[in-house]
Write a protein that holds these residues in place. Structure first.
Motif, PDB file in Angstrom:
ATOM      1  N   THR A  35      45.881 -38.336 -23.362  1.00 44.49           N
ATOM      2  CA  THR A  35      45.169 -39.563 -23.699  1.00 44.49           C
ATOM      3  C   THR A  35      45.144 -40.557 -22.539  1.00 44.49           C
ATOM      4  O   THR A  35      44.448 -41.553 -22.611  1.00 44.49           O
ATOM      5  N   ASP A  36      45.934 -40.290 -21.489  1.00 44.93           N
ATOM      6  CA  ASP A  36      45.861 -41.181 -20.328  1.00 44.93           C
ATOM      7  C   ASP A  36      44.567 -40.969 -19.579  1.00 44.93           C
ATOM      8  O   ASP A  36      44.148 -41.795 -18.783  1.00 44.93           O
ATOM      9  N   LEU A  37      43.954 -39.831 -19.824  1.00 47.36           N
ATOM     10  CA  LEU A  37      42.685 -39.556 -19.151  1.00 47.36           C
ATOM     11  C   LEU A  37      41.577 -40.195 -19.954  1.00 47.36           C
ATOM     12  O   LEU A  37      41.743 -40.505 -21.114  1.00 47.36           O
ATOM     13  N   LYS A  38      40.449 -40.335 -19.331  1.00 46.33           N
ATOM     14  CA  LYS A  38      39.312 -40.870 -20.072  1.00 46.33           C
ATOM     15  C   LYS A  38      38.860 -39.844 -21.108  1.00 46.33           C
ATOM     16  O   LYS A  38      38.644 -38.687 -20.789  1.00 46.33           O
ATOM     17  N   ARG A  39      38.758 -40.287 -22.363  1.00 46.13           N
ATOM     18  CA  ARG A  39      38.192 -39.402 -23.366  1.00 46.13           C
ATOM     19  C   ARG A  39      36.681 -39.399 -23.212  1.00 46.13           C
ATOM     20  O   ARG A  39      36.097 -40.404 -22.807  1.00 46.13           O
ATOM     21  N   THR A  40      36.075 -38.306 -23.545  1.00 48.06           N
ATOM     22  CA  THR A  40      34.628 -38.223 -23.373  1.00 48.06           C
ATOM     23  C   THR A  40      33.928 -38.239 -24.722  1.00 48.06           C
ATOM     24  O   THR A  40      34.336 -37.549 -25.646  1.00 48.06           O
ATOM     25  N   LEU A  41      32.876 -39.040 -24.793  1.00 52.56           N
ATOM     26  CA  LEU A  41      31.974 -38.975 -25.943  1.00 52.56           C
ATOM     27  C   LEU A  41      30.652 -38.466 -25.413  1.00 52.56           C
ATOM     28  O   LEU A  41      30.145 -38.983 -24.410  1.00 52.56           O
ATOM     29  N   ASN A  42      30.105 -37.475 -26.056  1.00 53.16           N
ATOM     30  CA  ASN A  42      28.811 -36.944 -25.634  1.00 53.16           C
ATOM     31  C   ASN A  42      27.756 -37.453 -26.601  1.00 53.16           C
ATOM     32  O   ASN A  42      27.807 -37.138 -27.786  1.00 53.16           O
ATOM     33  N   ILE A  43      26.820 -38.276 -26.096  1.00 56.51           N
ATOM     34  CA  ILE A  43      25.841 -38.834 -27.033  1.00 56.51           C
ATOM     35  C   ILE A  43      24.438 -38.260 -26.806  1.00 56.51           C
ATOM     36  O   ILE A  43      23.988 -38.069 -25.683  1.00 56.51           O
ATOM     37  N   VAL A  71      33.298 -44.561 -32.803  1.00 51.28           N
ATOM     38  CA  VAL A  71      33.464 -43.119 -32.982  1.00 51.28           C
ATOM     39  C   VAL A  71      34.542 -42.664 -32.000  1.00 51.28           C
ATOM     40  O   VAL A  71      35.434 -41.925 -32.339  1.00 51.28           O
ATOM     41  N   GLY A  72      34.449 -43.215 -30.799  1.00 48.44           N
ATOM     42  CA  GLY A  72      35.419 -42.832 -29.766  1.00 48.44           C
ATOM     43  C   GLY A  72      36.846 -43.180 -30.141  1.00 48.44           C
ATOM     44  O   GLY A  72      37.773 -42.487 -29.764  1.00 48.44           O
ATOM     45  N   GLN A  73      37.023 -44.241 -30.897  1.00 48.19           N
ATOM     46  CA  GLN A  73      38.387 -44.688 -31.207  1.00 48.19           C
ATOM     47  C   GLN A  73      39.127 -43.703 -32.098  1.00 48.19           C
ATOM     48  O   GLN A  73      40.337 -43.642 -32.062  1.00 48.19           O
ATOM     49  N   THR A  74      38.373 -42.985 -32.890  1.00 46.69           N
ATOM     50  CA  THR A  74      39.076 -42.126 -33.845  1.00 46.69           C
ATOM     51  C   THR A  74      39.024 -40.662 -33.456  1.00 46.69           C
ATOM     52  O   THR A  74      39.542 -39.823 -34.159  1.00 46.69           O
TER      53      THR A  74
END
Ligand SMILES: NC(=O)C1=CN([C@@H]2O[C@H](COP(=O)(O)OP(=O)(O)OC[C@H]3O[C@@H](n4cnc5c(N)ncnc54)[C@H](O)[C@@H]3O)[C@@H](O)[C@H]2O)C=CC1
Ligand SMILES: N[C@@H](CC=O)C(=O)O
Ligand code: NA
Length: 816
Positions: A459-467, A812-815
């Motif tokens: 989680t220290d890395l950037k999480r990715t959201l693909n939109i 969406v990214g938060q969860t």
């Protein structure tokens, strides 16, 4: 003293060999190292191919020439002419021997494992002999060592087992007698008691290094390869994978067992026995500090060390009463498989003992089934065992790390990431050591799964959201601008990376799994986009199978709504500012919510009411905590609010409507605002969210337009009618002004009834003071009884709407 092992790429060209010699030279300043070498990259494959070609009676000459040419090119480039001859001569002898062997295979049309080992041995013998001689030119005291003579094994050709005691003695004696030299030792090859060449298994050069290191109690075993050590996942699958600094022997073993080809798993054993650290370094990346595999690993705050995977696996299911309480059943089963050299990757057994599932390589599945049928013939005949079933096209994903043992919630995190992404888990196994949790999933989901799990743990890395975004109009465009501007902020503050992986409007569509550029998406879309097809767009989005996907609907169209259901069912979240979905049939509204919940994804539509104002969210939180809505009163048309706030003095009605449109407040079709439909949709959505199962027809609407305007069949006609009916609007304006009042279009929900009415209010009314496109909503609830909860602010416009869509996406990214 250290043992340095160089892999195929590190010895694969003259350039790389120079680097290798420089590294050995540096080490030699401290102590003479033992250098273990692989065959030049690709040579072992060529030798294998040649052996098989010979067996089939095919011509292998071109391969032989290629091997010769690659070695000779190195000799010519790295040795002075005078020193070349002895090396050429020796290599030619090797090649002649090799040719004789191949000829024999061709004559007999038979390739035994013993002969194959003999053939393969020339890869390491040629590279090591050649490099030892080049090294001797550079620093004098280098010698070639045929390691096969010192590593003694059984006669299990292809995968021989080392006689540790004898081998250690031979190595020690040899090293003692040659301490003053740098030894260039052939990796991979060994010999049995009769002196026949054996091999240590594919990747066995790492093992050779470990055997030497253990025999000589080396200070360190360095494995020089062409990647930055062991990583948190396969970097070809997970772009964000990073190199690990330290691992325990067990962790390294588990990680390399399942896929990570960086080091050959058995290598860990001799090193572990003698507690000798193994360091994996990159020949081509001098700044990389290395991955240390050792016993005294520093405490790490990484929840897991990595994710490894095998992308092709089959599982075999055995069920039946014949297993219950029969202590010997699994013993019989697995000793049968092991006797026949079928490697069982993973086993799970149900606690009722009614079934056993185990995973094997797909190439072993058929044989395993045949063996089981034979061994358990009696049980099968007596129906105590059902016919074994095979499932193909599966993959194993394993999370690995010793910290798992100490940290609760690790499996929860794993299964949550898989579940949210719609990945079905076929079987689960946790090693009793708790260093490893493995799951079997569909091979098609592997990349998505590894990425999702990587995001969930690191989680220290950037999480990715693909939109995937529909609509590039007023709102869509503004959203892309906001995303572009906020990227650095998101990265720094939210550890979030939002990638626009698909865009579609009515004309074109485009995709990019790595993310489309937000600088020039418009020109990209128009010049490289394919012809738009919404069904195709949705199908492609699903087929790309990316983790943490969001489908963003920034259109005002009906067609995208038809796809929401299927999108949820593919475990993809939906964010929409399009009100048409939630305001169509109640049954559909309910189905969206139920399906999103069932598939564990989000459905956010904050901008359906009051643009970016927190109205949907506020109502949801009231309802979730058990409050009950008694009454809602609201102004929710930004357009009409703007019109009534500006249709004053000299301003004409028609002009004011035009202004509202130019300011981006209206719907794409402004008639939807002025005929009350847009407001109706909002009231309907609020009523539904407040628990009332209403339909559009249940909402009573007061018209603010004369009949002719309502009947206009095009936007142009509509504007023309507004102009024609100027007197009607002037009259309304004057009536209100004469009484010291203002016009307000107000929606009300009370006792499950919804109405929208045109009112004239004086300054005692809480909705009197509004300006611009302001929306206002007051909630009277059980908790907010005597004084309502009020939300007020600009309720239309591209910036505030896009910001609301943006916030929903981030949510969406938060969860995830
Ligand atoms: N303007 C505002 O203040 C607010 C607007 N909204 C909603 O935002 C949505 C978008 O509004 P605008 O951006 O003003 O509309 P627009 O007309 O400027 O843009 C609509 C976009 O959708 C695309 N589109 C239409 N049908 C499509 C289809 N079937 N497949 C793919 N693309 C399609 C069009 O090509 C266009 O790019 C509307 O639903 C509106 O109700 C919501 C809250 C506030
Ligand atoms: N056209 C709408 C925009 C927000 O939903 C409005 O005028 O309120
Ligand atoms: Na809102």
């Amino acid at each position: 003293m250290k043992v340095l092992k160089f892999g195929g790429t590190s010895v694969g060209s003259a350039e790389n060999i120079k680097t290798l010699l420089r590294l050995v030279g540096e080490e030699k300043q401290k102590n003479n190292p033992v250098v273990v070498l692989s065959a030049m990259s690709g040579v072992t494959n060529l030798l294998t191919d040649m052996a098989e070609m010979a067996e089939r009676g095919e011509d292998y000459d071109a391969h032989l020439k290629e091997i010769e040419a690659r070695h000779f090119a190195v000799i010519r480039s790295l040795l002075p002419a005078a020193a070349q001859n002895p090396v050429f001569t020796r290599l030619k002898i090797f090649f002649n021997e090799l040719e004789d062997l191949l000829q024999a295979v061709a004559n007999l049309r038979e390739l035994s494992l013993q002969t194959k080992d003999q053939i393969l041995s020339y890869g390491e013998r040629c590279s090591s002999f050649m490099i030892a001689h080049i090294a001797a030119q550079n620093f004098g005291n280098a010698i070639y060592v045929n390691g096969a003579e010192l590593i003694k094994t059984d006669s299990n050709f292809g995968q021989a087992k080392v006689d540790t005691e004898l081998t250690e003695m031979l190595i020690k004696n040899f090293y003692q007698a040659n301490k003053d030299k740098v030894l260039f030792v052939t990796g991979f090859i060994s010999s049995n008691a009769a002196g026949r060449i054996t091999t240590l298994g594919r990747g066995g050069s790492d093992y050779t290094a470990a055997v030497w290191g253990a025999a000589l109690n080396a200070e360190e075993i360095e494995i020089w390869t062409d990647v930055n050590g062991m990583m948190t996942a396969d970097p070809r699958i997970v772009k964000k994978a990073f190199s690990l600094q330290e691992l325990s022997y067990t962790e390294a073993m588990e990680l390399s067992y399942f896929g990570a080809k960086v080091i050959y798993p058995p290598t860990m054993i001799p090193a572990f026995m003698k507690k000798i650290p193994i360091v994996i370094k990159n020949t081509f990346e001098p700044n990389f500090g290395g991955t240390y595999i050792k016993s005294d690993v520093k405490a790490s705050n990484l929840p897991i060390k990595g994710i490894s995977s095998i992308d092709h696996i089959s599982i075999i299911n055995l069920t039946g009463s014949g297993m219950v309480g029969k202590a010997g059943f699994s013993g019989r089963l697995f000793s049968l498989l092991s006797r026949e050299q079928i490697n069982v990757v993973l086993i799970t057994q149900s606690s009722s003992e009614h079934s056993i599932t185990f995973a094997v390589k797909p190439t072993d599945a058929g044989q395993a089934i045949a063996l089981i049928k034979k061994e358990f013939e009696l049980e099968l005949d007596a129906n105590k065992l059902a016919l074994p079933e095979v499932e193909n096209n599966l993959a194993v994903l394993a999370i690995v790390g010793e910290n798992m043992k100490r940290t609760p919630g690790m499996s929860g995190r794993l299964f949550n990431a898989l579940g949210r992404n719609g990945i079905n888990v076929r079987a689960i196994a946790q090693g009793s050591s708790e260093y490893n949790i493995s799951v079997i999933i569909s091979a098609a989901d592997l990349s998505k799964a590894v990425n999702a799990v990587h995001d969930a743990f690191f989680t220290d890395l950037k999480r990715t959201l693909n939109i995937f975004c529909l609509g590039t109009g007023n709102i869509g465009k503004t959203l892309f601008n906001q995303l572009k501007e906020q990227m650095p902020f998101l990265a720094a503050n939210n550890d979030l990376q939002v990638k626009v992986t698909g865009i579609c409007n009515t004309r074109k569509m485009i995709f990019n799994a790595d993310g489309l550029s937000l600088e020039n998406w418009e020109s990209e879309l128009s010049s490289n986009g394919e012809q738009a097809d919404l069904a195709e767009f949705v199908a492609k989005m699903k087929a790309m199978n990316l983790p943490n996907c969001v489908f963003v609907d920034n259109t005002a169209a009906e067609t995208p709504i038809e796809f929401y259901q299927g999108v949820f069912e593919s475990s993809i979240s939906v964010v929409t500012c399009n009100k048409k979905g939630n305001s169509a049939d109640f049954a559909q509204y309910k189905s969206f919510k139920d399906t999103a919940r069932k598939f564990g994804v989000d459905f956010y539509y904050e901008t359906n009411v009051g643009a970016g104002l927190p109205i949907i969210r506020t109502l949801k939180e009231l309802m979730m905590s058990g409050d009950k809505v008694a009454r809602i009163e609201a102004i929710l048309s930004g357009t009409i609010s703007y019109i009534f706030n500006n249709f004053k003095g000299e301003a004409g009605f028609y002009q004011t409507v035009k202004e509202a449109q130019e300011l981006g407040y209206t719907e794409p079709d402004p008639r939807d605002d002025l005929n009350g439909k847009d407001f109706m949709r909002k009231m309907l959505i609020l009523a539904r969210d407040a628990g009332y199962p209403l339909e559009a027809a249940d909402v009573k609407i007061d018209n603010i337009l004369p009949e002719a305007c309502l009947n206009a069949t095009s936007v142009e006609d509509f504007y023309a009618e507004l102009q024609k009916n100027a007197a009607y609007f002037e009259d309304l304006k004057n009536k209100a002004a004469n009484d010291g009042k203002v016009l307000r279009y107000i929606g009300k929900l009370e006792d499950g009834n919804v109405e929208i009415s045109l009112q004239m209010v004086d300054d005692s009314h809480p909705f009197y003071m509004l300006s611009g496109s302001d929306n206002i909503i007051s909630f009277t609830t059980d908790r907010y009884k005597s004084r309502p909860l009020v939300v007020k602010g600009p309720g239309a416009g591209a910036e505030v709407t896009a910001a609301g869509v943006f916030a929903d996406i981030i949510n969406v990214g938060q969860t995830t």
